[in-house]
Design a protein around this motif. Sequence first.
Motif, PDB file in Angstrom:
ATOM      1  N   ASN A  74      -7.055  -0.929   4.601  1.00  9.28           N
ATOM      2  CA  ASN A  74      -5.901  -0.029   4.587  1.00  9.28           C
ATOM      3  C   ASN A  74      -4.917  -0.375   5.707  1.00  9.28           C
ATOM      4  O   ASN A  74      -3.701  -0.348   5.514  1.00  9.28           O
ATOM      5  CB  ASN A  74      -6.348   1.425   4.715  1.00  9.28           C
ATOM      6  CG  ASN A  74      -7.076   1.919   3.488  1.00  9.28           C
ATOM      7  OD1 ASN A  74      -7.026   1.319   2.420  1.00  9.28           O
ATOM      8  ND2 ASN A  74      -7.789   3.030   3.642  1.00  9.28           N
ATOM      9  N   ALA A 106      -3.186  -3.569   4.786  1.00  9.69           N
ATOM     10  CA  ALA A 106      -2.172  -3.281   3.764  1.00  9.69           C
ATOM     11  C   ALA A 106      -0.929  -2.649   4.389  1.00  9.69           C
ATOM     12  O   ALA A 106       0.198  -2.944   3.985  1.00  9.69           O
ATOM     13  CB  ALA A 106      -2.758  -2.373   2.689  1.00  9.69           C
ATOM     14  N   GLN A 121       1.021  -5.385   5.951  1.00 13.18           N
ATOM     15  CA  GLN A 121       1.652  -6.185   4.895  1.00 13.18           C
ATOM     16  C   GLN A 121       2.879  -5.458   4.344  1.00 13.18           C
ATOM     17  O   GLN A 121       3.934  -6.060   4.171  1.00 13.18           O
ATOM     18  CB  GLN A 121       0.650  -6.466   3.775  1.00 13.18           C
ATOM     19  CG  GLN A 121       1.181  -7.364   2.691  1.00 13.18           C
ATOM     20  CD  GLN A 121       1.467  -8.776   3.186  1.00 13.18           C
ATOM     21  OE1 GLN A 121       0.747  -9.306   4.037  1.00 13.18           O
ATOM     22  NE2 GLN A 121       2.515  -9.394   2.685  1.00 13.18           N
ATOM     23  N   GLN A 122       2.733  -4.174   4.093  1.00 17.60           N
ATOM     24  CA  GLN A 122       3.840  -3.375   3.569  1.00 17.60           C
ATOM     25  C   GLN A 122       5.000  -3.328   4.562  1.00 17.60           C
ATOM     26  O   GLN A 122       6.157  -3.265   4.169  1.00 17.60           O
ATOM     27  CB  GLN A 122       3.366  -1.968   3.234  1.00 17.60           C
ATOM     28  CG  GLN A 122       4.404  -1.134   2.515  1.00 17.60           C
ATOM     29  CD  GLN A 122       3.839   0.203   2.070  1.00 17.60           C
ATOM     30  OE1 GLN A 122       2.777   0.639   2.533  1.00 17.60           O
ATOM     31  NE2 GLN A 122       4.525   0.856   1.164  1.00 17.60           N
ATOM     32  N   VAL A 146      -1.446  -9.295   9.776  1.00 15.47           N
ATOM     33  CA  VAL A 146      -2.487  -9.213   8.752  1.00 15.47           C
ATOM     34  C   VAL A 146      -3.475 -10.362   8.930  1.00 15.47           C
ATOM     35  O   VAL A 146      -4.691 -10.175   8.893  1.00 15.47           O
ATOM     36  CB  VAL A 146      -1.896  -9.241   7.323  1.00 15.47           C
ATOM     37  CG1 VAL A 146      -2.999  -9.304   6.269  1.00 15.47           C
ATOM     38  CG2 VAL A 146      -1.003  -8.029   7.100  1.00 15.47           C
TER      39      VAL A 146
END
Length: 111
Positions: free
Chosen positions: A88, A91, A94-95, A102
């Motif tokens: 999570n 992610a 990354q978002q 990451v």
Amino acid sequence: MPVPPEEGDRLPAGSLAAGWTELETLAGFMAAGRNRDAGLLLWRAGTTLSATEVLEVVHSCRTAGFHEAAESVLTSVGERADKQAVLNIAAAFQQAGQSGEVGLLLSAATP
């Protein structure tokens, strides 16, 4: 010419004002040579904070020039027993468009 510790090891107050609330504490530990305390603070951040909070910590550390501290937090995230939390957080980075973070995080999480 060397700068006296009283002057040279301190960040401008404005650079610590925004972001992670413990950044000033971290800077104080580092300036005082309290590396163990700084390490424990970073470890706790990486192992207990939410994805949003970890992003804030890493960003604050990088903005303040504490790149090794940011990487220490990412390494601590990788040590979490809850691998879903690790994913999570990866992610979330990354978002946020921080794919370099990451990579560091996933490398730390890989045995």
